[in-house]
Design a protein around this motif. Sequence first.
Motif, PDB file in Angstrom:
ATOM      1  N   LYS A  64       0.785  -1.235   0.000  1.00 58.59           N
ATOM      2  CA  LYS A  64       0.000   0.000   0.000  1.00 58.59           C
ATOM      3  C   LYS A  64       0.815   1.283   0.000  1.00 58.59           C
ATOM      4  O   LYS A  64       0.244   2.369  -0.022  1.00 58.59           O
ATOM      5  N   ILE A  65       2.150   1.167   0.069  1.00 55.92           N
ATOM      6  CA  ILE A  65       2.966   2.380   0.085  1.00 55.92           C
ATOM      7  C   ILE A  65       4.189   2.213  -0.804  1.00 55.92           C
ATOM      8  O   ILE A  65       4.575   1.098  -1.155  1.00 55.92           O
ATOM      9  N   TRP A  66       4.770   3.344  -1.166  1.00 57.73           N
ATOM     10  CA  TRP A  66       6.050   3.409  -1.878  1.00 57.73           C
ATOM     11  C   TRP A  66       6.857   4.485  -1.168  1.00 57.73           C
ATOM     12  O   TRP A  66       6.315   5.511  -0.760  1.00 57.73           O
ATOM     13  N   ALA A  67       8.155   4.275  -1.016  1.00 51.31           N
ATOM     14  CA  ALA A  67       9.003   5.313  -0.436  1.00 51.31           C
ATOM     15  C   ALA A  67      10.363   5.279  -1.097  1.00 51.31           C
ATOM     16  O   ALA A  67      10.867   4.213  -1.466  1.00 51.31           O
ATOM     17  N   CYS A 138      14.994  15.196  -1.084  1.00 53.37           N
ATOM     18  CA  CYS A 138      13.743  14.904  -0.394  1.00 53.37           C
ATOM     19  C   CYS A 138      13.533  13.403  -0.247  1.00 53.37           C
ATOM     20  O   CYS A 138      14.088  12.609  -1.011  1.00 53.37           O
ATOM     21  N   VAL A 139      12.720  13.047   0.730  1.00 54.64           N
ATOM     22  CA  VAL A 139      12.183  11.700   0.841  1.00 54.64           C
ATOM     23  C   VAL A 139      10.730  11.777   0.399  1.00 54.64           C
ATOM     24  O   VAL A 139       9.987  12.670   0.817  1.00 54.64           O
ATOM     25  N   LEU A 140      10.320  10.858  -0.463  1.00 48.65           N
ATOM     26  CA  LEU A 140       8.967  10.850  -1.012  1.00 48.65           C
ATOM     27  C   LEU A 140       8.256   9.567  -0.599  1.00 48.65           C
ATOM     28  O   LEU A 140       8.810   8.480  -0.730  1.00 48.65           O
ATOM     29  N   VAL A 141       7.044   9.714  -0.074  1.00 46.85           N
ATOM     30  CA  VAL A 141       6.215   8.562   0.284  1.00 46.85           C
ATOM     31  C   VAL A 141       4.876   8.709  -0.434  1.00 46.85           C
ATOM     32  O   VAL A 141       4.273   9.780  -0.424  1.00 46.85           O
ATOM     33  N   ARG A 142       4.444   7.622  -1.072  1.00 46.93           N
ATOM     34  CA  ARG A 142       3.173   7.630  -1.784  1.00 46.93           C
ATOM     35  C   ARG A 142       2.244   6.591  -1.183  1.00 46.93           C
ATOM     36  O   ARG A 142       2.695   5.586  -0.622  1.00 46.93           O
ATOM     37  N   SER A 143       0.946   6.817  -1.334  1.00 49.44           N
ATOM     38  CA  SER A 143      -0.040   5.961  -0.678  1.00 49.44           C
ATOM     39  C   SER A 143      -0.354   4.695  -1.464  1.00 49.44           C
ATOM     40  O   SER A 143      -1.201   3.908  -1.053  1.00 49.44           O
ATOM     41  N   ASP A 144       0.322   4.467  -2.573  1.00 46.20           N
ATOM     42  CA  ASP A 144       0.088   3.259  -3.361  1.00 46.20           C
ATOM     43  C   ASP A 144       1.293   3.031  -4.257  1.00 46.20           C
ATOM     44  O   ASP A 144       2.038   3.960  -4.548  1.00 46.20           O
ATOM     45  N   ASN A 145       1.470   1.799  -4.686  1.00 45.65           N
ATOM     46  CA  ASN A 145       2.549   1.507  -5.632  1.00 45.65           C
ATOM     47  C   ASN A 145       2.225   1.967  -7.044  1.00 45.65           C
ATOM     48  O   ASN A 145       3.110   2.132  -7.869  1.00 45.65           O
ATOM     49  N   GLU A 146       0.952   2.136  -7.337  1.00 51.71           N
ATOM     50  CA  GLU A 146       0.551   2.484  -8.698  1.00 51.71           C
ATOM     51  C   GLU A 146       1.031   3.884  -9.044  1.00 51.71           C
ATOM     52  O   GLU A 146       0.821   4.836  -8.297  1.00 51.71           O
ATOM     53  N   ALA A 147       1.727   4.008 -10.169  1.00 46.42           N
ATOM     54  CA  ALA A 147       2.246   5.301 -10.602  1.00 46.42           C
ATOM     55  C   ALA A 147       1.173   6.049 -11.378  1.00 46.42           C
ATOM     56  O   ALA A 147       0.928   5.766 -12.544  1.00 46.42           O
TER      57      ALA A 147
END
Length: 175
Positions: A64-67, A138-147
Amino acid sequence: MCGGNDGHSHDGEGHLHHHHDGEPRWKHDGVRVIKGDQLDPNTAQTPGMFRQAAINHARVGAQKIWAGTVSIEPDAKTGVHHHGALESVIYVVRGRARLRWGERLEFVAEAGPGDFIYVPPYVPHQEINAKPDEVLECVLVRSDNEAVVVNITDVDPVEKPESVYWVDPIHKHPG
């Protein structure tokens, strides 16, 4: 905490039962540490930025996440875009980030080292390295793996994208 249908259970004392091969549960599927010098640069690289994945499905099985990390060269800017239903969090490690957002990019905020930036779903925005002489890290965190990226071409941004862009699999080149 007792029993379970996954083949593993704790006893009344909270002791961990073992796999049939004698390995404790979670030994290889538990907490993972990804060292800073072991990030994955095996991804499309573009002049003006250097992207490395730390946490994703391929590396650790994240669902559910990507970082990861993003480094943006001085004066680099993105085209105007949004990320659909995804939420993004950007943590500034070094440098100065300027974010413009809104229907005409009429709103602006800046963030420096130690600051967090939250980008809600569907908000049109543009990322900018506000320093002409320092890399933005920066560090980037996304709420899903889908780009998910939706480029918006009918906006005349206050700050025109330059020849160098912040580009990774979710920030596509606007050209």
